[in-house]
Design a protein around this motif. Structure first.
Motif, PDB file in Angstrom:
ATOM      1  N   ALA A 121       0.815  -1.218   0.000  1.00  0.00           N
ATOM      2  CA  ALA A 121       0.000   0.000   0.000  1.00  0.00           C
ATOM      3  C   ALA A 121       0.846   1.264   0.000  1.00  0.00           C
ATOM      4  CB  ALA A 121      -0.930   0.008   1.204  1.00  0.00           C
ATOM      5  N   THR A 122       1.978   1.233   0.718  1.00  0.00           N
ATOM      6  CA  THR A 122       2.759   2.452   0.914  1.00  0.00           C
ATOM      7  C   THR A 122       4.042   2.524   0.092  1.00  0.00           C
ATOM      8  OG1 THR A 122       4.082   1.577   2.761  1.00  0.00           O
ATOM      9  CG2 THR A 122       1.919   2.554   3.298  1.00  0.00           C
ATOM     10  N   GLY A 123       4.581   1.367  -0.321  1.00  0.00           N
ATOM     11  CA  GLY A 123       5.854   1.336  -1.030  1.00  0.00           C
ATOM     12  C   GLY A 123       7.056   1.475  -0.116  1.00  0.00           C
ATOM     13  N   VAL A 124       6.843   1.433   1.203  1.00  0.00           N
ATOM     14  CA  VAL A 124       7.929   1.604   2.171  1.00  0.00           C
ATOM     15  C   VAL A 124       8.210   0.269   2.864  1.00  0.00           C
ATOM     16  CG1 VAL A 124       8.743   2.869   4.200  1.00  0.00           C
ATOM     17  CG2 VAL A 124       7.200   3.983   2.565  1.00  0.00           C
ATOM     18  N   PRO A 125       9.403  -0.302   2.695  1.00  0.00           N
ATOM     19  CA  PRO A 125       9.735  -1.533   3.423  1.00  0.00           C
ATOM     20  C   PRO A 125       9.690  -1.289   4.933  1.00  0.00           C
ATOM     21  CG  PRO A 125      11.289  -1.137   1.644  1.00  0.00           C
ATOM     22  CD  PRO A 125      10.481   0.119   1.787  1.00  0.00           C
ATOM     23  N   ILE A 126       9.312  -2.316   5.660  1.00  0.00           N
ATOM     24  CA  ILE A 126       9.223  -2.192   7.120  1.00  0.00           C
ATOM     25  C   ILE A 126      10.619  -2.227   7.721  1.00  0.00           C
ATOM     26  CG2 ILE A 126       8.339  -3.263   9.217  1.00  0.00           C
ATOM     27  CD1 ILE A 126       6.233  -1.877   7.448  1.00  0.00           C
ATOM     28  N   HIS A 127      10.960  -1.151   8.434  1.00  0.00           N
ATOM     29  CA  HIS A 127      12.304  -0.988   8.987  1.00  0.00           C
ATOM     30  C   HIS A 127      12.247   0.107  10.044  1.00  0.00           C
ATOM     31  CE1 HIS A 127      16.559   0.417   9.011  1.00  0.00           C
ATOM     32  NE2 HIS A 127      16.840  -0.848   8.778  1.00  0.00           N
ATOM     33  N   ALA A 128      13.219   0.106  10.938  1.00  0.00           N
ATOM     34  CA  ALA A 128      13.247   1.094  12.020  1.00  0.00           C
ATOM     35  C   ALA A 128      13.332   2.529  11.512  1.00  0.00           C
ATOM     36  CB  ALA A 128      14.430   0.813  12.946  1.00  0.00           C
ATOM     37  N   SER A 130      11.451   3.909   9.406  1.00  0.00           N
ATOM     38  CA  SER A 130      10.113   4.380   9.054  1.00  0.00           C
ATOM     39  C   SER A 130       9.440   5.134  10.206  1.00  0.00           C
ATOM     40  CB  SER A 130       9.234   3.187   8.655  1.00  0.00           C
ATOM     41  OG  SER A 130       7.886   3.536   8.652  1.00  0.00           O
ATOM     42  N   PRO A 131       8.886   6.332   9.940  1.00  0.00           N
ATOM     43  CA  PRO A 131       8.115   7.032  10.973  1.00  0.00           C
ATOM     44  C   PRO A 131       6.952   6.209  11.524  1.00  0.00           C
ATOM     45  CG  PRO A 131       8.742   8.593   9.299  1.00  0.00           C
ATOM     46  CD  PRO A 131       9.167   7.224   8.797  1.00  0.00           C
ATOM     47  N   LEU A 132       6.399   5.294  10.744  1.00  0.00           N
ATOM     48  CA  LEU A 132       5.354   4.408  11.269  1.00  0.00           C
ATOM     49  C   LEU A 132       5.897   3.629  12.465  1.00  0.00           C
ATOM     50  CD1 LEU A 132       2.757   2.711  11.325  1.00  0.00           C
ATOM     51  CD2 LEU A 132       3.730   1.308   9.478  1.00  0.00           C
ATOM     52  N   CYS A 133       7.067   3.030  12.311  1.00  0.00           N
ATOM     53  CA  CYS A 133       7.655   2.247  13.404  1.00  0.00           C
ATOM     54  C   CYS A 133       8.075   3.145  14.564  1.00  0.00           C
ATOM     55  CB  CYS A 133       8.847   1.441  12.890  1.00  0.00           C
ATOM     56  SG  CYS A 133       8.389   0.233  11.619  1.00  0.00           S
ATOM     57  N   GLY A 178       5.731   5.727   5.443  1.00  0.00           N
ATOM     58  CA  GLY A 178       5.039   4.472   5.715  1.00  0.00           C
ATOM     59  C   GLY A 178       3.596   4.692   6.121  1.00  0.00           C
ATOM     60  N   LEU A 179       3.128   5.945   6.020  1.00  0.00           N
ATOM     61  CA  LEU A 179       1.774   6.312   6.455  1.00  0.00           C
ATOM     62  C   LEU A 179       0.887   6.774   5.292  1.00  0.00           C
ATOM     63  CD1 LEU A 179       2.887   8.442   9.542  1.00  0.00           C
ATOM     64  CD2 LEU A 179       1.892   6.140   9.645  1.00  0.00           C
ATOM     65  N   CYS A 186      -3.029   9.684  -0.393  1.00  0.00           N
ATOM     66  CA  CYS A 186      -3.745  10.153   0.800  1.00  0.00           C
ATOM     67  C   CYS A 186      -3.194   9.372   1.991  1.00  0.00           C
ATOM     68  CB  CYS A 186      -5.251   9.922   0.648  1.00  0.00           C
ATOM     69  SG  CYS A 186      -5.719   8.181   0.451  1.00  0.00           S
ATOM     70  N   TRP A 187      -3.502   9.810   3.209  1.00  0.00           N
ATOM     71  CA  TRP A 187      -3.049   9.070   4.379  1.00  0.00           C
ATOM     72  C   TRP A 187      -3.714   7.702   4.404  1.00  0.00           C
ATOM     73  CZ3 TRP A 187       1.260  10.825   5.795  1.00  0.00           C
ATOM     74  CH2 TRP A 187       1.521  12.192   5.905  1.00  0.00           C
ATOM     75  N   TYR A 188      -2.950   6.682   4.758  1.00  0.00           N
ATOM     76  CA  TYR A 188      -3.398   5.284   4.688  1.00  0.00           C
ATOM     77  C   TYR A 188      -3.987   4.857   6.031  1.00  0.00           C
ATOM     78  CZ  TYR A 188      -2.960   0.186   4.024  1.00  0.00           C
ATOM     79  OH  TYR A 188      -3.196  -1.161   3.938  1.00  0.00           O
ATOM     80  N   GLY A 189      -5.285   4.581   6.024  1.00  0.00           N
ATOM     81  CA  GLY A 189      -6.025   4.297   7.247  1.00  0.00           C
ATOM     82  C   GLY A 189      -5.469   3.155   8.072  1.00  0.00           C
ATOM     83  N   GLU A 190      -5.044   2.073   7.426  1.00  0.00           N
ATOM     84  CA  GLU A 190      -4.538   0.914   8.160  1.00  0.00           C
ATOM     85  C   GLU A 190      -3.259   1.256   8.928  1.00  0.00           C
ATOM     86  OE1 GLU A 190      -4.231  -3.141   9.467  1.00  0.00           O
ATOM     87  OE2 GLU A 190      -5.865  -1.838   8.790  1.00  0.00           O
ATOM     88  N   ALA A 191      -2.371   2.032   8.295  1.00  0.00           N
ATOM     89  CA  ALA A 191      -1.132   2.445   8.974  1.00  0.00           C
ATOM     90  C   ALA A 191      -1.446   3.362  10.153  1.00  0.00           C
ATOM     91  CB  ALA A 191      -0.204   3.141   7.985  1.00  0.00           C
ATOM     92  N   LEU A 192      -2.394   4.279   9.965  1.00  0.00           N
ATOM     93  CA  LEU A 192      -2.780   5.186  11.057  1.00  0.00           C
ATOM     94  C   LEU A 192      -3.389   4.407  12.220  1.00  0.00           C
ATOM     95  CD1 LEU A 192      -2.182   7.298   8.879  1.00  0.00           C
ATOM     96  CD2 LEU A 192      -4.262   8.493   9.553  1.00  0.00           C
TER      97      LEU A 192
END
Length: 498
Positions: A121-128, A130-133, A178-179, A186-192
């Motif tokens: 959805a975001t194109g951002v690999p999961i990693h430390a 990332s602002p999501l993490c 990652g958001l 647009c902002w991604y609801g699942e990440a939020l």
């Protein structure tokens, strides 16, 4: 008329002043040393960075003269993270991409099988990085600050708030959080939901060409400005570096090897790698920057020279001696392979626990073998990302190389031999700032599309691969390519013990 390009990096902030022809006329610079109180922590003081930007603006305005400024445009490092209160006052130091505190939260997303869904959805690999993490870390380990926070923003958003009193974020910086939903912008609801925040706690999304003119009165007075000047949001340093090098399609790749490294293409498609090895960040005009960032570039050579060989790294004459000794060793370093993950690694493995190691060490190996193996290891890592890009986007015809690696003909030739591709040397300095200046011109209506950035494409010299050496390196790369998979669990165990 002049364009002032402000480039906010993790080691310095600079202002590059260009003419409307986008050729650099003057550069001002301030060092912004990271704060590293503990291993794995990497912070900066947001107020200090803002003050540096104000000083750069003051210097630039004095140099140009207010009447000669067409606009100010911004570039900034990706993945920065800051929590502020209702008055915009930072509650924490700004956390940079290099901070690893949120590693266990990234790993938790992997274990819960959420990483793939988020990546698609975001194109951002999961990693430390990332602002999501980082948000997940803040909520779990700094609960009081998380509850007090009014907004979660990047350093560029903080600067624009201080200048204009508005929270706005360009699509390019947002794409790296990652958001953001990379397809629908647009902002991604699942990440939020996973971060336990609302979109109201984030900034308003804007195109990279968006600009503001109504500076807050105290700032306008500080800068001694009488007229309104467009301040263009600009984009991320990585996206702008591609534009500043003239990389505007998927046939050409921009490869940078400095302290760290990066491999990037520009595409008109949202390219998702099935193995989640690559990022894909939206920039604008339907274009995406796809590629991978490497933690370990020239820092590997610096570590080897300073920590192992106990020699000064800044002595260019001494480095030339080391490169010459490495050049005398045959391809493959007599069966010695170096996995260069001394700082963990982002692309293509996205593993904070990854470690560096020499494989195949015997009593026959000398200092020269070790140096060459280290140089080859960095090149193997670059080629690893290049091959992932080709699997995802198709054949890459040309590599445009920039960064500190250009100082060593030996190292450049190694990359040509290992990749099997012609290397075009691109000596464009301050590519991110030039990309920001280009976006400034686009915001003013002087250029119609991002494709016009091909004007920056240059080839000072071409380095051709040795076919014989490439055949040898293909065999060694097969061994190299298997190493991380075989050692991944060992790296995790060592981290747990340590």
């Amino acid at each position: 008329m002049n364009i002032i390009a402000i480039d906010i990096g993790t080691s310095n902030c600079k202002a590059v002043i260009t003419g409307t022809d986008l050729k650099a006329l003057k550069t001002f610079e301030y060092a912004t040393t990271p704060i590293t109180p503990r291993q794995g922590w990497n912070e900066q003081n947001a107020v200090t960075i803002f003050n540096a930007v104000v000083k750069l603006l003051q210097q630039s305005i004095r140099f140009c003269g207010e009447e000669n400024i067409a606009c100010v445009s911004f570039s900034a490092a990706m993945h920065s993270f800051l929590a502020v209160d209702k008055n915009g006052v930072p509650l924490i130091n700004m956390i940079t991409w290099a901070d690893l505190r949120s590693a266990k939260y990234a790993q938790a997303l992997e274990k819960k099988n959420l990483a793939k869904k988020l990546y698609k959805a975001t194109g951002v690999p999961i990693h430390a990085m990332s602002p999501l993490c980082k948000l997940m870390w803040l909520k779990a380990e700094q609960k009081a600050i998380f509850r007090r926070a009014h907004k979660f923003i990047s350093i560029k958003e903080y600067i624009f708030f201080k200048l204009f009193g508005k929270y706005i974020i360009d699509h390019s910086i947002a794409a790296a959080t990652g958001l953001m939903d990379a397809k629908n912008i647009c902002w991604y609801g699942e990440a939020l939901r996973l971060a336990d925040i609302t979109k109201e706690q984030l900034s308003e999304l804007k195109p990279v060409e968006h600009y503001e003119t109504a500076l807050l009165s105290p700032i306008k007075k500080k800068l001694k400005l009488k007229k309104e000047i467009p301040f263009v949001l600009g984009a991320s340093d990585g996206a702008l570096a591609n534009l500043g090098c003239g990389i505007v399609n998927a046939n050409n790749a921009a490869v940078t090897v400095g302290t760290s490294g990066a491999v990037r293409i520009t595409s008109n498609k949202f390219l998702i790698d099935k193995k989640q090895r690559l990022f894909c960040y939206y920039i604008g005009d339907g274009a995406y920057i796809t590629g991978g960032a490497l933690n370990n570039g020239g820092i590997v050579l610096q570590w080897l020279v300073e920590k192992i060989l106990k020699q000064p790294f800044r002595d260019e004459k001494q480095l030339d001696v080391l490169f010459k000794s490495a050049a005398a060793v045959k391809p493959g370093s007599n069966g010695l392979i170096f996995l260069p993950y001394i700082l963990g690694e982002r692309a293509p493995v996205w593993d904070e626990n990854a470690k560096g190691c020499f494989i195949g060490l015997t009593e026959t190996h000398t200092e020269a073998h070790i140096i060459r193996a280290a140089l080859e290891g960095v090149c193997f890592a670059v080629v690893d990302v290049l091959l992932a890009l080709e699997e995802t986007s198709g054949n890459i015809k040309n590599i445009y190389l920039s960064g500190g690696i250009l100082k060593s003909e030996v190292w450049v030739q190694l990359l040509a031999d290992i990749s099997g591709k012609k290397i075009m040397l691109n000596e464009a300095a301050d590519a991110s700032a030039l990309g920001a200046a280009f976006i400034g011109r686009k915001a003013l209506g002087n250029v119609k599309s991002l494709a016009a950035a091909k004007m920056f494409l240059q080839n000072v010299k071409t380095v051709k691969p040795s076919a014989a050496n490439h055949r040898i390196y293909k065999k060694y790369f097969t061994v190299y390519n298997d190493l991380y998979g075989k050692l991944k669990n060992v790296f995790a165990e060592l981290t747990a013990i340590n």
